[in-house]
Design an enzyme around this catalytic site. Sequence first.
Site, PDB file in Angstrom:
ATOM      1  N   SER A 142     -51.262 -13.869  70.340  1.00  0.00           N
ATOM      2  CA  SER A 142     -50.688 -14.612  71.456  1.00  0.00           C
ATOM      3  C   SER A 142     -50.160 -13.618  72.469  1.00  0.00           C
ATOM      4  O   SER A 142     -49.712 -12.520  72.105  1.00  0.00           O
ATOM      5  CB  SER A 142     -49.545 -15.513  70.973  1.00  0.00           C
ATOM      6  OG  SER A 142     -48.845 -16.074  72.067  1.00  0.00           O
ATOM      7  N   TYR A 155     -41.746 -16.113  66.325  1.00  0.00           N
ATOM      8  CA  TYR A 155     -43.191 -16.289  66.551  1.00  0.00           C
ATOM      9  C   TYR A 155     -43.757 -15.079  67.284  1.00  0.00           C
ATOM     10  O   TYR A 155     -44.800 -14.532  66.904  1.00  0.00           O
ATOM     11  CB  TYR A 155     -43.412 -17.557  67.364  1.00  0.00           C
ATOM     12  CG  TYR A 155     -44.846 -17.836  67.759  1.00  0.00           C
ATOM     13  CD1 TYR A 155     -45.714 -18.469  66.879  1.00  0.00           C
ATOM     14  CD2 TYR A 155     -45.318 -17.496  69.028  1.00  0.00           C
ATOM     15  CE1 TYR A 155     -47.025 -18.748  67.247  1.00  0.00           C
ATOM     16  CE2 TYR A 155     -46.622 -17.771  69.401  1.00  0.00           C
ATOM     17  CZ  TYR A 155     -47.470 -18.400  68.506  1.00  0.00           C
ATOM     18  OH  TYR A 155     -48.771 -18.676  68.877  1.00  0.00           O
TER      19      TYR A 155
END
Length: 255
Positions: A142, A155
């Site tokens: 990501s 995350y």
Amino acid sequence: MRGLDRKCVIVTGGGGAIGGAICRRFAGYGCAVGIFDRNLAAAEAVAADIRKGGGRAFVSGVDIADYGAVAKDIAGFEAEIGPTDILVNNAGWDRFVNFVDTTPDLWDQLIAINLRGPLNMTHVVLKGMASRGHGRVVNIASDAGRVGSSQEAVYSACKGGIIAFTKTVAREMARKGITLNAVCPGPTDTPLLAAVAGDDERGQKVRAALIGAIPMKRVGQPEDIPGAVCFLASDDAAFITGQTISVSGGLTMHG
């Protein structure tokens, strides 16, 4: 793309929006696809689409954080479909909370899915790939792991770890005919984004701000992701390893 026909592919999180798009794209190139997803109904729906098109699909509802279960289900896939040629570690999950408001229990959940799961999957398939002298691993990281993202501290840490893991193992496996690369989606129109933004006025403002920050002036669609993934898994990318590619409409640009 060259070299994908008849390859055996495993995609984790294959029942989701991005994962399903990746599975269908590989099937379109003639690959047999293993759809690994805890949401078994969603995985079965993707498999049904592939089979309708004449493709081969295998479904697993494995918890990728469980190493023993991962090893068992990969063995089942390889017994039914064939040796794993390509692994796509796509499964991921997040909850948007400021770090000071999170708990260790939430950290454990995020790390189990976003970091330990890909480690488990990769550790199991690499041994077979190394013995055969060929393999492709594409990790879905990501842009949060490259530049950070508010309310996604753990995350982001996991995805940054995935990028570093990809580069390190790419170095270790380069002489064994195995490449590892990472793809980093930017904001993408998935149920997770919808849940975060919501349908109220605040949610509309969040979405508008995202679109305003993206040079292409739109959020990504799930279908924007599979092209980069399939390319990195193909023979056209045979001399590419240890790389990180953002698919973000230009939101993040790295030299």
